[in-house]
Scaffold this motif. Structure first.
Motif, PDB file in Angstrom:
ATOM      1  N   VAL A 107     -32.490   1.448   8.830  1.00 15.52           N
ATOM      2  CA  VAL A 107     -33.864   0.856   9.144  1.00 15.52           C
ATOM      3  C   VAL A 107     -34.397   0.482   7.803  1.00 15.52           C
ATOM      4  N   GLU A 108     -35.028  -0.717   7.571  1.00 21.18           N
ATOM      5  CA  GLU A 108     -35.909  -0.972   6.294  1.00 21.18           C
ATOM      6  C   GLU A 108     -37.301  -0.383   6.678  1.00 21.18           C
TER       7      GLU A 108
ATOM      8  N   ALA B 275     -40.417  12.368   3.608  1.00 23.48           N
ATOM      9  CA  ALA B 275     -39.024  12.554   3.153  1.00 23.48           C
ATOM     10  C   ALA B 275     -38.048  12.481   4.381  1.00 23.48           C
ATOM     11  N   ASN B 276     -38.166  13.210   5.379  1.00 23.10           N
ATOM     12  CA  ASN B 276     -37.359  13.086   6.605  1.00 23.10           C
ATOM     13  C   ASN B 276     -37.383  11.787   7.229  1.00 23.10           C
ATOM     14  N   VAL B 277     -38.579  11.087   7.436  1.00 21.95           N
ATOM     15  CA  VAL B 277     -38.546   9.675   8.037  1.00 21.95           C
ATOM     16  C   VAL B 277     -37.737   8.807   7.007  1.00 21.95           C
ATOM     17  N   ASP B 278     -37.849   8.889   5.819  1.00 21.66           N
ATOM     18  CA  ASP B 278     -37.034   7.865   4.991  1.00 21.66           C
ATOM     19  C   ASP B 278     -35.521   8.384   5.142  1.00 21.66           C
TER      20      ASP B 278
END
Length: 52
Positions: free
Chosen positions: A43-44, A32-35
């Protein structure tokens, strides 16, 4: 749950499981943090399967 709550839940066709909070693992939090950070930075992210 009180008896009234239990009877209301049964009448609606629900179970007590519908009201329990789901368990969140540390991996889920990291994803969730990365997303979230990817979204903030535009960033895609592409899903990567473990077969590669």
């Amino acid at each position: 749950m009180t008896d009234l709550e239990k009877s209301m839940v049964e009448n609606m066709g629900l179970t007590e499981d519908n009201f329990r909070k789901p368990k969140v693992t540390e991996i889920d939090r990291i994803k969730a943090n990365v997303d979230f950070l990817a979204m903030l930075n535009g960033v895609e992210l592409n899903e990567v399967s473990g077969d590669e």
